[in-house]
Structures are given as C-alpha cells and as structure tokens.
Design an enzyme around this catalytic site. Structure first.
Site, PDB file in Angstrom:
ATOM      1  N   ALA A  10       0.838  -1.198   0.000  1.00 51.53           N
ATOM      2  CA  ALA A  10       0.000   0.000   0.000  1.00 51.53           C
ATOM      3  C   ALA A  10       0.870   1.243   0.000  1.00 51.53           C
ATOM      4  O   ALA A  10       2.038   1.210   0.404  1.00 51.53           O
ATOM      5  CB  ALA A  10      -0.921  -0.001   1.218  1.00 51.53           C
ATOM      6  N   ASP A  11       0.270   2.328  -0.447  1.00 52.52           N
ATOM      7  CA  ASP A  11       0.918   3.634  -0.365  1.00 52.52           C
ATOM      8  C   ASP A  11      -0.176   4.674  -0.134  1.00 52.52           C
ATOM      9  O   ASP A  11      -1.254   4.580  -0.714  1.00 52.52           O
ATOM     10  CB  ASP A  11       1.684   3.967  -1.644  1.00 52.52           C
ATOM     11  CG  ASP A  11       2.552   5.201  -1.454  1.00 52.52           C
ATOM     12  OD1 ASP A  11       3.577   5.078  -0.767  1.00 52.52           O
ATOM     13  OD2 ASP A  11       2.183   6.282  -1.954  1.00 52.52           O
ATOM     14  N   THR A  12       0.112   5.643   0.722  1.00 54.71           N
ATOM     15  CA  THR A  12      -0.859   6.693   1.045  1.00 54.71           C
ATOM     16  C   THR A  12      -0.232   8.052   0.785  1.00 54.71           C
ATOM     17  O   THR A  12       0.923   8.297   1.155  1.00 54.71           O
ATOM     18  CB  THR A  12      -1.296   6.594   2.522  1.00 54.71           C
ATOM     19  OG1 THR A  12      -1.885   5.308   2.744  1.00 54.71           O
ATOM     20  CG2 THR A  12      -2.315   7.668   2.873  1.00 54.71           C
ATOM     21  N   GLY A  61      -3.452   3.702  -2.289  1.00 52.18           N
ATOM     22  CA  GLY A  61      -3.469   2.666  -3.313  1.00 52.18           C
ATOM     23  C   GLY A  61      -3.038   1.363  -2.675  1.00 52.18           C
ATOM     24  O   GLY A  61      -2.110   1.346  -1.856  1.00 52.18           O
TER      25      GLY A  61
END
Length: 193
Positions: free
Chosen positions: A72-74, A109
């Site tokens: 994930a990436d924020t 994502g």
C-alpha cells in the site's frame, strides 16, 4: 480467507495495527531501496496505486505459491499536488499550516498479488481541518514528531483530536489502510482465483 498465507510489505505501524484488527494473520516482510517514483503525468489516486504496484513488483520474487502479498501507499493531496512526508520539523509545521482551515484528500493505493496475478485499487477520503493555531502546530510537531507521516500528521493523534472537523470517506484510509475496502477486495480476489 485462509486459502493463502498473507504477507504485508509495509514498515507502517499503523498498517500493521489495522491489518491485525481485521483478524488476519500475516508475516511482515520488508525490503530497503524500493523505487517509489512515478510519472509526472499521474494525478490524484493514480499516484498511490502506481506506487503500491511498484512495491508489489519488488516483492514478487520472494513470494511462495501459497502467499498473498499486500502492499500500500498513502498520499495527502492538496491543490493538485502531493504533500509527502516532511524532512524536518520546520517542513512539518509548513505542511500543517498549508492544511489549516482547509479540506484535503488522503488517497491510498493497495495492491494484492500472488505469483499468478495481481489486483490494485484505490480509496480516497476528504479531511477538513479547522484553522490551527501556530502554538498548536508547534506543540504537535515537537511532541509527536510526525516525520514518518504523509502530510505531517496522524489523524489518530492529538492534532486529529483538536483539528479535524470532518471526514468524508474511510477514517481508516486516513490512517493508511482502508480496511473495509481491503476486506471486500480480498474476498473478491479469492472468489475469482
């Protein structure tokens, strides 16, 4: 949901806490030096989705046949630009001044991957801050040291208590992992396996 052994590729303590709260047993797997760059043409939610895919691709060679990887990436998005992690306490204060009294978007994502296939999705939440007093900004930054957080804040910390007036969308997404959506997407991923 026990068809796979889950692997979480994230150094974020908040993501670990949220995945544990979902009741999934997982192995934590970390690698250094993963390229998190993205094309300048990407906008909004496309950015964290692209980065989560890049992270996933970096780990694929480490996966066993019965493992399912979660990456994930924020990002924090304000006025059409990404506000990343601050490099100093002064930059953290600048970021919070920019967010003060305004609404921004938090976009995550997520990529689910096995040896055979992958699936990515995004989630966006809108967060509104009340106007923040300079002494509150400085107190938060010097006490909580939010240098590891996109946008220089953790909504679950003091600044969220005193500053956030509203959230539209997933609270947990703002923490770094939209767990309800993740649960739904995991079930769908396995149904289509």
């Amino acid at each position: 949901m026990v068809r796979y052994r889950y692997v979480l590729a994230s150094g974020s303590p908040r993501r670990r806490e949220l995945l544990t709260g979902l009741g999934l047993e997982y192995e934590l797997r970390l690698m250094d030096g993963i390229d998190e760059s993205y094309p300048a043409t990407l906008r909004g939610e496309e950015i964290p989705i692209a980065i989560s895919r890049k992270k996933s691709e970096a780990y694929l060679a480490t996966l066993a046949e019965d493992e399912l990887l979660i990456t994930a990436d924020t990002i924090v998005y304000l006025d059409g630009r990404v506000i990343g992690k601050p490099r100093s306490e002064e930059e953290a204060c600048e970021m919070l001044r920019a967010l003060s009294g305004r609404t921004h978007e938090v976009m995550t994502g997520v990529t689910l991957a096995t040896k055979r296939r992958s699936h990515s999705f995004g989630c966006t939440s809108r967060v509104t801050f009340a106007p923040l007093a300079e002494e509150d900004i400085r107190h938060y930054v010097s006490t909580f040291h939010p240098l590891d957080k996109a946008g220089a804040y953790g909504i679950q910390e003091w600044i969220g208590y005193i500053g956030v007036t509203s959230i539209e969308g997933s609270y947990y997404n703002v923490m770094g992992l939209p767990v309800q959506r993740l649960y739904t997407e995991l079930k769908r991923f396995m149904e289509n396996d």
